[in-house]
Design an enzyme around this catalytic site. Sequence first.
Site, PDB file in Angstrom:
ATOM      1  CG  ASP A 352      -1.784   1.183   1.360  1.00  0.00           C
ATOM      2  OD1 ASP A 352      -2.656   1.355   0.499  1.00  0.00           O
ATOM      3  OD2 ASP A 352      -1.604   1.963   2.320  1.00  0.00           O
ATOM      4  CD  GLU A 388      -2.209   2.158  -3.439  1.00  0.00           C
ATOM      5  OE1 GLU A 388      -3.395   2.396  -3.721  1.00  0.00           O
ATOM      6  OE2 GLU A 388      -1.774   2.183  -2.268  1.00  0.00           O
TER       7      GLU A 388
END
Length: 743
Positions: A352, A388
């Site tokens: 993330d 990401e």
Amino acid sequence: MTMVKKQIGHPSPLGATWTGNGTNFALFSESATSVDLCLFENLDARQEAVRVPMIEQTEQVWHVFLPDVRPGQLYGFRVAGPYEPSRGLRFNSAKLLLDPYAKAIAGDVNWGDEMFGYVVGDESQDLAQDFRDDAWGMPKAVVIDPAFDWGNDRAPRVSKAESIIYEIHLKGFTERMPNVPENLRGTYAGLGCPAAVNYLKELGVTAVELLPVHAHVDDKVLIDRGLTNYWGYNTIGFFAPHTNYASSGRLGEQVTEFKNMVKNLHAAGIEVLLDVVYNHTAEGNHLGPTLCFRGVDNIVSYRLVTEDPRFYLDFTGTGNSLNLLQPRMLQLVMDSLRYWVSEMHVDGFRFDLATTLGRSESGFDKYHAFFQAIQQDPVLSEVKMIAEPWDVGDGGYQVGNFPTGWSEWNGKYRDAVRSYWKGDEGKIGEIAYRLTGSPDLYQHDGRRPYASINFITSHDGFTLNDLFSYNEKHNEANGENNQDGDNNNQSWNCGAEGTSDDPKINLLRRKQQRNLLTTLFLSQGVPMLLGGDEFGRTQSGNNNAYCQDNEISWLSWQRDDAQTQLLEFTKRLIQFRKEHPVLRRPKFFQGRRIRGSEIKDAMWFNPGGNEISDGEWSSPFVRCLGMLLSGDSTDILNVNGEPVRDDTFLFLINAHHEPMPFLLPGLENLEWEMVLDTADENGFLKKTRKLASGEDVDMAERSACLLKLTGGTQERARQESWKKRPVGVLPVSGEEERAEKKD
């Protein structure tokens, strides 16, 4: 206090380690003046039963060995030192702290003002120290027994090029799944049970990517609104599986249950990828709670503002950023990753806001120590690493800039495909790049098409169904006045906001879903499917359901006829991709030009059967394209060194709002077979159609078709149509118009 036997112990490994004849405890803190280990009799205990001073310190690691402590023991730490926020120091021994290396965590935060290191409501904010004890409301770390019978478990080791990723929330996937025992729904055991595993096998995916399963915290602000941090992007324990997803217990049983889940998925050939959040923790900004890292060593744990270390650098939008420039925090992240691979047998990670992990003092650095540490690690360098590739800081959008060996969520793929099928102008050139694995992003530094994780939807945003049912987000249930969530969704409601009784609108919506699924699974790169999109699930327009642990987020398994039909279509698409290696090449195409890139064995045609010109690539009016994929290339070899051969396909896409006749390319006496047409409700044709080169395919408005060469040589198919006709796509300038009239 009760007396316990103790020995000096060892500074390594960090955390609580059961040795078979006792437990070793080790905690790093550079600036602490003392550390106490606190032992609790049960979760309901409001105070520790035993407090053990950790006298021994070796190279800033505090350690002790307790011969009588066994697995299942609840514990925490109290760390003393200066409370001087203006210097970045936030020690407070009144606050019980979780072990940063805890392998299991029991209980939840019982929110009260005591959970904060400062006096809540004081006019000086975080500068006034709070001396009240908070052990009554804190979760506790658990000593675990790591023993587990893995039997003949083997990692599936699916190659990146062969991978098909399925993104799900562990709880939401099985919470209402039939044939999963009720007591197992929403748990690790539920995902590992036969009903769930068989569904995944029948769907055809090769990996599940689980939203965060690291121990995380429900924010106080959400609890106060009757909500939770459902997605779990609020980590407090990087080694501990989240307790509330366990059906078997909270005193270490959750670890065993997680391992059993992985073992069962592996037995079915399905990999387990974890969505991990090493960019920040649940402790928030300077006004956040003191739960773990802040109280253990704030300066070491977090990126602080150099000029005023009372405040935190925030590249994540959550209040803090983990300090991977500090060797001990980098060690923690590496130890955590290695633990999940070596001990828990997971197969890879999706990071993330991964840009934050690569930030140096001057910005993002693809040669950051974090990336170097992973590349040289004999364990981690062998598993899948997916970034990401953005965060919320300056220069945060880094799609295409991560190191070799990493794959990335390709946000440009998502945006281009959505925009193209919505009918936006000027997208034909970019859609060609995205169909071929995004060589413009990944080819320049030696990366492969599988560096691109292609996705159209994910947990964050509209579902596929909602993408064509809503122009605007509808997040009222989140309690933030619909101010949360992205406003730039590239969505189109097809003529009505929300559900509709209009047959034409619903027909178009179903077709658009088939269009995007077809594009996804026929593109080079690695497809990622959002759980439930295979049958058109809805979140009723909520594009930020991070706090909705309810029917908004849970998958519903009661499907109508149209949803069942879409599910069967998706299964066929996945199987078709698996059957045809030309759709999942491990190398980029080479040798044919597409807007400056060299692409071999891929040709591009306009509806007149001509190769697309430079002018057409740049025209805002072109929305119809044909891509020919040759299966007789010799650059892809199998393990025996032999060329991998396949059929030749022609993929036609038409995003115009009107039908479009498309003249088939190739020389005379070639035969094409249409196998898929998204204008058909089934997608894959029950009765395939035979067409000859030079014939027109009557493409419906907003539709995609796939044809296979069934007669004639592939070399003869790689030609403009023998009956090609001109196609006018560009506005004629005044000078050109006068020249034409003069001629």
